[in-house]
Write a protein that holds these residues in place. Sequence first.
Motif, PDB file in Angstrom:
ATOM      1  N   LEU A 550       0.845  -1.197   0.000  1.00  0.00           N
ATOM      2  CA  LEU A 550       0.000   0.000   0.000  1.00  0.00           C
ATOM      3  C   LEU A 550       0.879   1.245   0.000  1.00  0.00           C
ATOM      4  O   LEU A 550       1.929   1.271   0.635  1.00  0.00           O
ATOM      5  CB  LEU A 550      -0.902   0.013   1.236  1.00  0.00           C
ATOM      6  N   PRO A 551       0.476   2.285  -0.721  1.00  0.00           N
ATOM      7  CA  PRO A 551       1.300   3.500  -0.765  1.00  0.00           C
ATOM      8  C   PRO A 551       1.246   4.241   0.560  1.00  0.00           C
ATOM      9  O   PRO A 551       0.265   4.180   1.302  1.00  0.00           O
ATOM     10  CB  PRO A 551       0.640   4.315  -1.882  1.00  0.00           C
ATOM     11  N   THR A 552       2.319   4.952   0.848  1.00  0.00           N
ATOM     12  CA  THR A 552       2.348   5.769   2.062  1.00  0.00           C
ATOM     13  C   THR A 552       1.591   7.063   1.817  1.00  0.00           C
ATOM     14  O   THR A 552       1.672   7.639   0.736  1.00  0.00           O
ATOM     15  CB  THR A 552       3.791   6.101   2.461  1.00  0.00           C
ATOM     16  N   MET A 577      10.216   7.608  14.037  1.00  0.00           N
ATOM     17  CA  MET A 577       9.519   8.111  12.856  1.00  0.00           C
ATOM     18  C   MET A 577       9.126   6.925  11.972  1.00  0.00           C
ATOM     19  O   MET A 577       9.957   6.059  11.673  1.00  0.00           O
ATOM     20  CB  MET A 577      10.403   9.078  12.066  1.00  0.00           C
ATOM     21  N   LEU A 578       7.857   6.870  11.553  1.00  0.00           N
ATOM     22  CA  LEU A 578       7.356   5.776  10.732  1.00  0.00           C
ATOM     23  C   LEU A 578       6.490   6.340   9.610  1.00  0.00           C
ATOM     24  O   LEU A 578       6.143   7.524   9.589  1.00  0.00           O
ATOM     25  CB  LEU A 578       6.546   4.777  11.581  1.00  0.00           C
ATOM     26  N   GLU A 582      -2.420   4.032   6.322  1.00  0.00           N
ATOM     27  CA  GLU A 582      -3.883   4.060   6.420  1.00  0.00           C
ATOM     28  C   GLU A 582      -4.246   4.891   7.644  1.00  0.00           C
ATOM     29  O   GLU A 582      -3.802   4.619   8.750  1.00  0.00           O
ATOM     30  CB  GLU A 582      -4.434   2.641   6.549  1.00  0.00           C
ATOM     31  N   GLU A 583      -5.044   5.953   7.438  1.00  0.00           N
ATOM     32  CA  GLU A 583      -5.360   6.857   8.533  1.00  0.00           C
ATOM     33  C   GLU A 583      -6.490   6.289   9.385  1.00  0.00           C
ATOM     34  O   GLU A 583      -7.149   5.316   9.039  1.00  0.00           O
ATOM     35  CB  GLU A 583      -5.734   8.228   7.984  1.00  0.00           C
ATOM     36  N   ASP A 584      -6.721   6.947  10.494  1.00  0.00           N
ATOM     37  CA  ASP A 584      -7.746   6.535  11.447  1.00  0.00           C
ATOM     38  C   ASP A 584      -9.129   6.651  10.806  1.00  0.00           C
ATOM     39  O   ASP A 584      -9.479   7.681  10.229  1.00  0.00           O
ATOM     40  CB  ASP A 584      -7.665   7.430  12.688  1.00  0.00           C
ATOM     41  N   LYS A 585      -9.913   5.567  10.896  1.00  0.00           N
ATOM     42  CA  LYS A 585     -11.256   5.539  10.323  1.00  0.00           C
ATOM     43  C   LYS A 585     -12.319   5.837  11.372  1.00  0.00           C
ATOM     44  O   LYS A 585     -13.498   5.561  11.151  1.00  0.00           O
ATOM     45  CB  LYS A 585     -11.538   4.168   9.699  1.00  0.00           C
ATOM     46  N   GLY A 586     -11.928   6.344  12.496  1.00  0.00           N
ATOM     47  CA  GLY A 586     -12.879   6.622  13.561  1.00  0.00           C
ATOM     48  C   GLY A 586     -12.869   5.560  14.645  1.00  0.00           C
ATOM     49  O   GLY A 586     -13.624   5.662  15.619  1.00  0.00           O
ATOM     50  N   ASP A 587     -12.035   4.522  14.481  1.00  0.00           N
ATOM     51  CA  ASP A 587     -11.999   3.451  15.469  1.00  0.00           C
ATOM     52  C   ASP A 587     -10.826   3.601  16.430  1.00  0.00           C
ATOM     53  O   ASP A 587     -10.618   2.748  17.295  1.00  0.00           O
ATOM     54  CB  ASP A 587     -11.915   2.093  14.773  1.00  0.00           C
ATOM     55  N   GLY A 588     -10.016   4.653  16.277  1.00  0.00           N
ATOM     56  CA  GLY A 588      -8.927   4.894  17.213  1.00  0.00           C
ATOM     57  C   GLY A 588      -7.623   4.239  16.842  1.00  0.00           C
ATOM     58  O   GLY A 588      -6.676   4.271  17.623  1.00  0.00           O
ATOM     59  N   TRP A 589      -7.528   3.655  15.627  1.00  0.00           N
ATOM     60  CA  TRP A 589      -6.309   2.944  15.218  1.00  0.00           C
ATOM     61  C   TRP A 589      -5.796   3.521  13.905  1.00  0.00           C
ATOM     62  O   TRP A 589      -6.569   3.868  13.021  1.00  0.00           O
ATOM     63  CB  TRP A 589      -6.572   1.446  15.059  1.00  0.00           C
ATOM     64  N   THR A 590      -4.480   3.584  13.780  1.00  0.00           N
ATOM     65  CA  THR A 590      -3.807   4.050  12.563  1.00  0.00           C
ATOM     66  C   THR A 590      -2.839   2.976  12.100  1.00  0.00           C
ATOM     67  O   THR A 590      -2.091   2.416  12.913  1.00  0.00           O
ATOM     68  CB  THR A 590      -3.054   5.364  12.811  1.00  0.00           C
ATOM     69  N   ARG A 591      -2.851   2.724  10.789  1.00  0.00           N
ATOM     70  CA  ARG A 591      -1.962   1.689  10.244  1.00  0.00           C
ATOM     71  C   ARG A 591      -0.665   2.335   9.768  1.00  0.00           C
ATOM     72  O   ARG A 591      -0.695   3.314   9.004  1.00  0.00           O
ATOM     73  CB  ARG A 591      -2.634   0.974   9.077  1.00  0.00           C
ATOM     74  N   ILE A 592       0.460   1.792  10.206  1.00  0.00           N
ATOM     75  CA  ILE A 592       1.756   2.377   9.892  1.00  0.00           C
ATOM     76  C   ILE A 592       2.681   1.301   9.345  1.00  0.00           C
ATOM     77  O   ILE A 592       2.396   0.100   9.420  1.00  0.00           O
ATOM     78  CB  ILE A 592       2.388   3.042  11.133  1.00  0.00           C
ATOM     79  N   ARG A 593       3.837   1.749   8.826  1.00  0.00           N
ATOM     80  CA  ARG A 593       4.847   0.824   8.286  1.00  0.00           C
ATOM     81  C   ARG A 593       6.218   1.310   8.718  1.00  0.00           C
ATOM     82  O   ARG A 593       6.529   2.499   8.639  1.00  0.00           O
ATOM     83  CB  ARG A 593       4.754   0.783   6.760  1.00  0.00           C
ATOM     84  N   ARG A 594       7.020   0.320   9.165  1.00  0.00           N
ATOM     85  CA  ARG A 594       8.404   0.646   9.514  1.00  0.00           C
ATOM     86  C   ARG A 594       9.306   0.402   8.316  1.00  0.00           C
ATOM     87  O   ARG A 594      10.142   1.222   7.975  1.00  0.00           O
ATOM     88  CB  ARG A 594       8.856  -0.190  10.721  1.00  0.00           C
ATOM     89  N   ASN A 595       9.150  -0.736   7.673  1.00  0.00           N
ATOM     90  CA  ASN A 595       9.888  -1.045   6.454  1.00  0.00           C
ATOM     91  C   ASN A 595       9.002  -1.966   5.618  1.00  0.00           C
ATOM     92  O   ASN A 595       7.809  -2.126   5.892  1.00  0.00           O
ATOM     93  CB  ASN A 595      11.256  -1.675   6.772  1.00  0.00           C
ATOM     94  N   GLU A 598       7.611  -4.853   7.909  1.00  0.00           N
ATOM     95  CA  GLU A 598       6.988  -4.588   9.194  1.00  0.00           C
ATOM     96  C   GLU A 598       5.940  -3.497   9.049  1.00  0.00           C
ATOM     97  O   GLU A 598       6.262  -2.358   8.690  1.00  0.00           O
ATOM     98  CB  GLU A 598       8.049  -4.140  10.219  1.00  0.00           C
ATOM     99  N   GLU A 599       4.683  -3.850   9.290  1.00  0.00           N
ATOM    100  CA  GLU A 599       3.604  -2.871   9.306  1.00  0.00           C
ATOM    101  C   GLU A 599       2.503  -3.392  10.208  1.00  0.00           C
ATOM    102  O   GLU A 599       2.412  -4.590  10.485  1.00  0.00           O
ATOM    103  CB  GLU A 599       3.072  -2.618   7.891  1.00  0.00           C
ATOM    104  N   GLY A 600       1.654  -2.510  10.692  1.00  0.00           N
ATOM    105  CA  GLY A 600       0.574  -2.908  11.578  1.00  0.00           C
ATOM    106  C   GLY A 600      -0.122  -1.683  12.142  1.00  0.00           C
ATOM    107  O   GLY A 600       0.106  -0.553  11.710  1.00  0.00           O
ATOM    108  N   TYR A 601      -0.996  -1.909  13.157  1.00  0.00           N
ATOM    109  CA  TYR A 601      -1.801  -0.849  13.743  1.00  0.00           C
ATOM    110  C   TYR A 601      -1.220  -0.388  15.068  1.00  0.00           C
ATOM    111  O   TYR A 601      -0.664  -1.188  15.839  1.00  0.00           O
ATOM    112  CB  TYR A 601      -3.235  -1.329  13.968  1.00  0.00           C
TER     113      TYR A 601
END
Length: 627
Positions: A550-552, A577-578, A582-595, A598-601
């Motif tokens: 997925l694109p950043t 810094m990561l 995927e931004e927060d959809k209202g559920d309180g979680w943001t999806r990020i990627r380190r490399n 490695e990615e997750g919420y």
Amino acid sequence: MSWGTELWDQFDNLEKHTQWGIDVLEKYIKFVKERTEIELSYAKQLRNLSKKYQPKKNSKEEEEYRYTSTRAFLATLNEMNDYAGQHEVISENMTSLITGELTRYVQELKQERKSHFHDGRKAQQHIETCWKQLEASKRRFERDCKEADRAQQYFEKMDADINVTKADVEKARQQAQLRHQMAEDSKAEYSSTLQKFNSEQHDHYYTHIPNIFQKIQEMEERRIVRIGESMKTFAEVDRQVIPIIGKCLDEITKAAESIDHKNDSQLVIEAFKSGFEPPGDVDFEDFTQPMKRTVSESSLSNSRGDGKSEPKFGGKSKGKLWPFIKKNKLMSLLTSPHQPPPPPPASASPSAVPNGPQSPKQQKEPLSHRFNEFMTSKPKIHCFRSLKRGLSLKLGAGPEDFSNLPPEQRRKKLQQKVDELNKDIQKEMDQRDALTKMKDVYIKNPQMGDAASVDHRLAELGQNIEKLRLEVQKFEGWLAEVEGRLPARTEQARRQSGLYEAQNTSAVNSCAQDRESSPDGSYTEEQSQETEMKVPATDFDDEFDDEEPLPTIGTCKALYTFEGQNEGTISVAEGEMLYVIEEDKGDGWTRIRRNEDEEGYVPTSYVEVYLDKNAKDVYKSLQKISE
């Protein structure tokens, strides 16, 4: 016929008439000005109309103008543009030849008229002055005569009176003689003034006024002639553009006659011909016999463009004719509420932090969760590439080898791409030749420039040409395969071009393929039947080796340390810094990627997010299309 003799006493009326003539001329000038404004406005409206219906660059409308009827319409638009230009010419010529000339002439006419009537008034004032002098001389003569008569009567009375002294009589006599002399002098002056006035009056009415009125008459006649010439010019300006307007109309007629309905029909065939063969007869399936139903080899759902026989495996078939079915199961799979979402992080996942964010809501699943769920569904795994192809088509980016198109359309696209690359190669070679000549000139004449300064650019051009040639070879290879000039490629080559799953899905499972039209006129492939065979793990891994992440859409900074212990979460350290994917959809979680691996919420409250606007817009477009 002269105004000087016929209208010698109509000075005031001539003055009014000549003023009226100037007013008429100014009214005509105003009329021509408004006509030029109308012509300009009409030309502008015609140009805007032509521009409004011109095809937009790099749009679908440009492709429509390959038909003779639309080309004729385009020619009509161009001719209407020229037609508008002729009306602009009319406006310009009328402005320069009529309005401008007449405006200057009116100013000259006013000055000339003013001069003539000034001379007329001056002549009238002179004759009036002469008349006043005559009247004064006449009254003086009359007065002196009366005084002389009274003096004579007084003298006679004194002379007859015997009581009057001789001295008084002599004084009365001398007074009478003086008065008689004064009367004679007045008489002489009156006679001279009268002769002079008669001479002046004759010259006034027979010489000066006729000359002045004759000049006024000539001035008025020139005005009449000038307005007549302007009216002729008015018509001539229109007449001059009639041949050009006629040519424009002739070209429109010629364009209309060039419409070829047969050619347009052939172009429709070339534009939409798929190259597939019509489906054969559907085999009869006897349900009275205890045997498995199989899909007919002649069924269109199993037919392939290359005509190869493919192995069939056990399974069920819906046996539908896919060109007439419009139902995209793969896209509905992403948005179906019946699909179980991936396991979200537990509500206590943020290390039991007080007031921590809750787990992502089941009702608002991000697109990536549905992709994950879809990828973990073994029976439908081979349809994922078709899904990716459908999404890429909706975003306007199809496969590089145009494998999403039917054979005939794919051949045309590949040929077009080869031609474009050859043109690019020619441009690069022309630049290289020009730089080579420049370098030779620099070598022969060092004072003109440094020959080594173009070496870097020459090297770049050489690399560009080599890359373009490799591209041409690649597309020519695909084109040759489509045209049947080369044998079928190996399985590895099919994987690299993205065709492996599209052409071998039916060999791995027995699901019938449904092809449906996409919004841009292409088609996508989908599996309509679940397989009854176990898919090897190698196929599963190979399927997603080339899937892009997925694109950043921005970056974020971790405000606190978070230990991601649940499935789908990722651990972060304070100040790290990561990348945000995927931004927060209202559920309180943001999806990020380190490399890449490695990615997750993480809880949204644990990070400070900096979104990139452009990337965010692209991501939202992908989300809307998937929904």
